[in-house]
Write a protein that holds these residues in place. Sequence first.
Motif, PDB file in Angstrom:
ATOM      1  N   ASN A  77       0.801  -1.231   0.000  1.00 34.73           N
ATOM      2  CA  ASN A  77       0.000   0.000   0.000  1.00 34.73           C
ATOM      3  C   ASN A  77       0.833   1.281   0.000  1.00 34.73           C
ATOM      4  OD1 ASN A  77      -2.546  -1.353   0.027  1.00 34.73           O
ATOM      5  ND2 ASN A  77      -2.299  -1.724   2.229  1.00 34.73           N
ATOM      6  N   GLY A  78       2.140   1.173  -0.215  1.00 36.72           N
ATOM      7  CA  GLY A  78       2.981   2.352  -0.368  1.00 36.72           C
ATOM      8  C   GLY A  78       3.167   2.668  -1.843  1.00 36.72           C
ATOM      9  N   PRO A  79       2.681   3.808  -2.352  1.00 32.08           N
ATOM     10  CA  PRO A  79       2.776   4.117  -3.782  1.00 32.08           C
ATOM     11  C   PRO A  79       4.214   4.381  -4.221  1.00 32.08           C
ATOM     12  CG  PRO A  79       1.917   6.010  -2.580  1.00 32.08           C
ATOM     13  CD  PRO A  79       1.996   4.891  -1.600  1.00 32.08           C
ATOM     14  N   LEU A  80       4.612   3.769  -5.358  1.00 33.61           N
ATOM     15  CA  LEU A  80       5.936   3.963  -5.929  1.00 33.61           C
ATOM     16  C   LEU A  80       5.881   4.655  -7.293  1.00 33.61           C
ATOM     17  CD1 LEU A  80       7.584   0.510  -5.110  1.00 33.61           C
ATOM     18  CD2 LEU A  80       7.498   2.561  -3.702  1.00 33.61           C
ATOM     19  N   GLY A  81       4.663   4.801  -7.862  1.00 37.12           N
ATOM     20  CA  GLY A  81       4.524   5.534  -9.105  1.00 37.12           C
ATOM     21  C   GLY A  81       4.530   4.668 -10.346  1.00 37.12           C
ATOM     22  N   PRO A 141       6.367  11.707 -10.049  1.00 30.44           N
ATOM     23  CA  PRO A 141       6.913  13.010 -10.469  1.00 30.44           C
ATOM     24  C   PRO A 141       6.997  14.013  -9.327  1.00 30.44           C
ATOM     25  CG  PRO A 141       5.344  12.194 -12.079  1.00 30.44           C
ATOM     26  CD  PRO A 141       5.268  11.263 -10.910  1.00 30.44           C
ATOM     27  N   ASN A 142       8.217  14.550  -9.144  1.00 26.78           N
ATOM     28  CA  ASN A 142       8.475  15.585  -8.132  1.00 26.78           C
ATOM     29  C   ASN A 142       8.274  15.093  -6.696  1.00 26.78           C
ATOM     30  OD1 ASN A 142       8.914  17.552 -10.227  1.00 26.78           O
ATOM     31  ND2 ASN A 142       6.679  17.783 -10.382  1.00 26.78           N
ATOM     32  N   ILE A 143       8.205  13.760  -6.520  1.00 33.47           N
ATOM     33  CA  ILE A 143       8.011  13.227  -5.160  1.00 33.47           C
ATOM     34  C   ILE A 143       9.094  12.215  -4.813  1.00 33.47           C
ATOM     35  CG2 ILE A 143       6.464  11.966  -3.613  1.00 33.47           C
ATOM     36  CD1 ILE A 143       4.109  13.006  -5.213  1.00 33.47           C
ATOM     37  N   SER A 144       9.204  11.132  -5.581  1.00 31.75           N
ATOM     38  CA  SER A 144      10.115  10.049  -5.188  1.00 31.75           C
ATOM     39  C   SER A 144      10.660   9.322  -6.408  1.00 31.75           C
ATOM     40  CB  SER A 144       9.388   9.049  -4.285  1.00 31.75           C
ATOM     41  OG  SER A 144       8.397   8.349  -5.019  1.00 31.75           O
ATOM     42  N   LEU A 152      14.440  -9.216  -3.145  1.00 32.73           N
ATOM     43  CA  LEU A 152      14.497  -7.883  -3.735  1.00 32.73           C
ATOM     44  C   LEU A 152      15.388  -6.948  -2.934  1.00 32.73           C
ATOM     45  CD1 LEU A 152      10.705  -7.326  -4.584  1.00 32.73           C
ATOM     46  CD2 LEU A 152      12.502  -8.195  -6.087  1.00 32.73           C
ATOM     47  N   ASN A 153      16.049  -6.053  -3.656  1.00 32.34           N
ATOM     48  CA  ASN A 153      16.818  -4.969  -3.055  1.00 32.34           C
ATOM     49  C   ASN A 153      16.212  -3.647  -3.523  1.00 32.34           C
ATOM     50  OD1 ASN A 153      19.151  -3.714  -1.722  1.00 32.34           O
ATOM     51  ND2 ASN A 153      19.730  -3.129  -3.807  1.00 32.34           N
ATOM     52  N   ILE A 154      15.850  -2.793  -2.579  1.00 34.59           N
ATOM     53  CA  ILE A 154      15.138  -1.550  -2.899  1.00 34.59           C
ATOM     54  C   ILE A 154      16.007  -0.343  -2.533  1.00 34.59           C
ATOM     55  CG2 ILE A 154      13.080  -0.168  -2.450  1.00 34.59           C
ATOM     56  CD1 ILE A 154      11.601  -2.739  -1.784  1.00 34.59           C
ATOM     57  N   GLU A 155      16.316   0.484  -3.515  1.00 35.79           N
ATOM     58  CA  GLU A 155      17.012   1.751  -3.291  1.00 35.79           C
ATOM     59  C   GLU A 155      15.961   2.860  -3.379  1.00 35.79           C
ATOM     60  OE1 GLU A 155      20.272   2.236  -5.963  1.00 35.79           O
ATOM     61  OE2 GLU A 155      20.855   0.117  -5.827  1.00 35.79           O
ATOM     62  N   ALA A 156      15.728   3.523  -2.267  1.00 33.31           N
ATOM     63  CA  ALA A 156      14.615   4.474  -2.190  1.00 33.31           C
ATOM     64  C   ALA A 156      15.096   5.907  -2.016  1.00 33.31           C
ATOM     65  CB  ALA A 156      13.712   4.083  -1.024  1.00 33.31           C
ATOM     66  N   GLN A 157      14.427   6.806  -2.687  1.00 38.48           N
ATOM     67  CA  GLN A 157      14.669   8.236  -2.541  1.00 38.48           C
ATOM     68  C   GLN A 157      13.316   8.932  -2.344  1.00 38.48           C
ATOM     69  OE1 GLN A 157      17.021  10.014  -5.653  1.00 38.48           O
ATOM     70  NE2 GLN A 157      16.312  12.079  -5.194  1.00 38.48           N
ATOM     71  N   ASN A 158      13.029   9.266  -1.081  1.00 38.93           N
ATOM     72  CA  ASN A 158      11.744   9.856  -0.699  1.00 38.93           C
ATOM     73  C   ASN A 158      10.574   8.919  -0.992  1.00 38.93           C
ATOM     74  OD1 ASN A 158      12.999  12.286   0.107  1.00 38.93           O
ATOM     75  ND2 ASN A 158      12.924  13.068  -1.997  1.00 38.93           N
ATOM     76  N   THR A 159      10.836   7.616  -0.935  1.00 41.29           N
ATOM     77  CA  THR A 159       9.808   6.635  -1.251  1.00 41.29           C
ATOM     78  C   THR A 159       8.971   6.322  -0.015  1.00 41.29           C
ATOM     79  OG1 THR A 159      11.213   5.653  -2.934  1.00 41.29           O
ATOM     80  CG2 THR A 159       9.377   4.321  -2.134  1.00 41.29           C
ATOM     81  N   ASN A 160       7.639   6.235  -0.217  1.00 39.76           N
ATOM     82  CA  ASN A 160       6.737   5.909   0.875  1.00 39.76           C
ATOM     83  C   ASN A 160       6.564   4.390   0.938  1.00 39.76           C
ATOM     84  OD1 ASN A 160       4.737   5.714   2.782  1.00 39.76           O
ATOM     85  ND2 ASN A 160       3.145   6.683   1.553  1.00 39.76           N
ATOM     86  N   LEU A 161       7.214   3.761   1.911  1.00 36.01           N
ATOM     87  CA  LEU A 161       7.100   2.315   2.097  1.00 36.01           C
ATOM     88  C   LEU A 161       6.333   1.985   3.384  1.00 36.01           C
ATOM     89  CD1 LEU A 161      10.661   1.137   1.013  1.00 36.01           C
ATOM     90  CD2 LEU A 161       8.550   1.063  -0.307  1.00 36.01           C
TER      91      LEU A 161
END
Length: 299
Positions: free
Chosen positions: A240-244, A268-271, A290-299
Amino acid sequence: IFNTDFLPALFDIPLQISSYSRIYGSINESTNSMFVEGFIPEVKYKNSEYQSGYLLCENPSGKLHSLISFNQMRKHGAMSYKFNTYAHNDSLSTTLSWGNNSEQTYSGDLLTVAHFLKSTKRNHLKTLIEIKPSDVIINDTTWQVHPSTVMLDKDLVEVNNFSFSHNDRFIHVDGRASKTPSDTLKVEMKDINLTYLFKILNFEDVDFKAEISGKINVCNTMQKPQLNGLLSVRDFSLNNGPLGDGTIAAAWDDDRQGISLDAHLSEPNISKTHVTGYLYPLHPKDGLDLNIEAQNTNL
């Protein structure tokens, strides 16, 4: 049958029958007839549990008829399966039916007729399978299975225009799988809900949601398989965390016996999110790594 402890001990068969089961029948040579019926209330095979097993084999009117039905116990309820076959002359008619008892409906019928033919070039049998039109319900939505054929020959599987659709959404499979490296099986899909695929594969520990489109090619299938695909992804979410939106590159890794994944997703403009890893579809290793590299990602 009430004790199968000897099966794993002597034959390394991970089968356990935990309740009283019975199989009985009769064969009459004078009338050329047979009847076999079996009841298996509960059985465990490896890590899977099955209930209400039923077996029937008979030959009324000169046709060989068999029926197998059971319930597979899953995390969110039971899935019921029924295999119904009739064999006559050189043809085998089969109906595979399934249905669940959870909040969302997953059910349907797959109807096929297999014709056993003698190959004109080689001294062996080949099989032509006709897939008949039918309806399948996935998450309360009705999909159509369209008419198509599958040819099974020695070292060859040829799929002719298999299509599975709902409105403008579809999965289409066409091509050849063989030992010839240039023979290719092509899979095309449009706006397929990723949740459906993971439920079918019984991957329910992680909640993925997305609409995926694109093409996957599989070649050299019967030697060292090669799979390559590029999929576009819309509204991807993890637990339920949006990744786009974004793309997923997929390829078969023969050494790992899994599908390597490389996904680039962004809002766009978020993560921005980069996901790499493997999907293992085959038992007993089936799962995700899985390996997840996140930048401002909502997890």
